[in-house]
Motif scaffolding. Structure first.
Motif, PDB file in Angstrom:
ATOM      1  N   THR A 101       0.871  -1.117  -0.034  1.00  0.00           N
ATOM      2  CA  THR A 101       0.138  -0.021   0.002  1.00  0.00           C
ATOM      3  C   THR A 101       0.919   1.151   0.116  1.00  0.00           C
ATOM      4  OG1 THR A 101      -1.524  -1.186   1.251  1.00  0.00           O
ATOM      5  CG2 THR A 101      -1.694   1.219   1.254  1.00  0.00           C
ATOM      6  N   THR A 103       1.233   5.078   0.992  1.00  0.00           N
ATOM      7  CA  THR A 103       0.504   6.045   2.012  1.00  0.00           C
ATOM      8  C   THR A 103       1.378   7.404   1.768  1.00  0.00           C
ATOM      9  OG1 THR A 103       0.318   4.027   3.464  1.00  0.00           O
ATOM     10  CG2 THR A 103      -0.167   6.269   4.201  1.00  0.00           C
ATOM     11  N   GLU A 145      -4.936  -0.646   5.951  1.00  0.00           N
ATOM     12  CA  GLU A 145      -5.032   0.737   5.241  1.00  0.00           C
ATOM     13  C   GLU A 145      -5.760   1.415   6.508  1.00  0.00           C
ATOM     14  OE1 GLU A 145      -7.207   0.517   1.663  1.00  0.00           O
ATOM     15  OE2 GLU A 145      -4.991  -0.005   0.514  1.00  0.00           O
ATOM     16  N   ILE A 161      -4.133   6.864   1.818  1.00  0.00           N
ATOM     17  CA  ILE A 161      -3.707   5.731   0.795  1.00  0.00           C
ATOM     18  C   ILE A 161      -3.849   6.417  -0.615  1.00  0.00           C
ATOM     19  CG2 ILE A 161      -4.346   3.486  -0.295  1.00  0.00           C
ATOM     20  CD1 ILE A 161      -3.438   3.735   3.013  1.00  0.00           C
ATOM     21  N   HIS A 164      -1.738   1.367  -4.572  1.00  0.00           N
ATOM     22  CA  HIS A 164      -1.342   0.025  -4.237  1.00  0.00           C
ATOM     23  C   HIS A 164      -0.098  -0.468  -5.255  1.00  0.00           C
ATOM     24  CE1 HIS A 164      -5.643  -0.273  -2.855  1.00  0.00           C
ATOM     25  NE2 HIS A 164      -5.108  -0.527  -1.856  1.00  0.00           N
TER      26      HIS A 164
END
Length: 180
Positions: A101, A103, A145, A161, A164
């Motif tokens: 993920t 961020t 997340e 977020i 991906h």
């Protein structure tokens, strides 16, 4: 299945090889359910309590690092294992990187991107672990997340977020972090 060749127990944590048959070596710093984040102490080589999470927060999954890697901030490359397996602090196991993920965090100054890689442990008797990030159950991805965003908010930092990472992007991050 051939058992991986793990380092001797008296070897320094700095000597943990990254590569192991069929995957990477992963060391657990913080087990699932812990409210204390642990980190490797560079001077002694042992794990130490780094910080307490805000009240009501606990790691949804085991968190740790890949052997013989160094991320941009100087620490070993951090990885989250979205599994229900109970893994003790200091456990060394084989894992397969799935993706991650992306961020974006900000507090003061420009926003900073922080990639959170995810992997699955490769354990005997484990039911068919996923091979790609897109194969992960959506509820596990959402838990991860939500955890990262909420932990940042609890300490007054904004996080969101922004995307991906697929398996090849995550593996590229691992290759770039290999310590010479």
């Amino acid at each position: 299945m051939v058992e991986p060749d793990y380092p001797e127990m008296n070897e320094s944590i700095d000597n943990i090889s990254l590569y192991v048959a069929g995957g990477y070596n992963f060391a657990v710093e913080t087990p699932r359910g812990s409210q204390t984040q642990n980190a490797r102490d560079a001077e002694t080589g042992v794990l130490r309590a780094k910080k307490l999470l805000a009240v009501g927060f606990a790691f949804p999954f085991s968190f740790g690092f890949l052997g013989s890697t160094q991320a941009d901030e100087g620490d070993p490359l951090k990885v989250l294992l979205p599994t229900d397996a109970d893994l003790a602090i200091g456990s060394l196991l084989r894992c397969r990187v799935l993706g991650g993920t992306a961020t974006q965090k900000s507090s003061v100054g420009p926003a900073k991107r922080n990639n959170r890689l995810m992997a699955v442990p490769l354990l005997l008797h484990q039911d068919d672990p996923p091979y790609e990030f897109v194969d992960m159950p959506p509820d596990k991805v959402n838990d991860v997340e939500d955890f990262f965003v909420a932990c940042q908010a609890a300490v007054g930092k904004a996080a969101k977020i922004v995307g991906h990472l697929d398996k090849s992007e995550a593996q590229s991050i691992v290759r770039e972090a290999v310590r010479p």
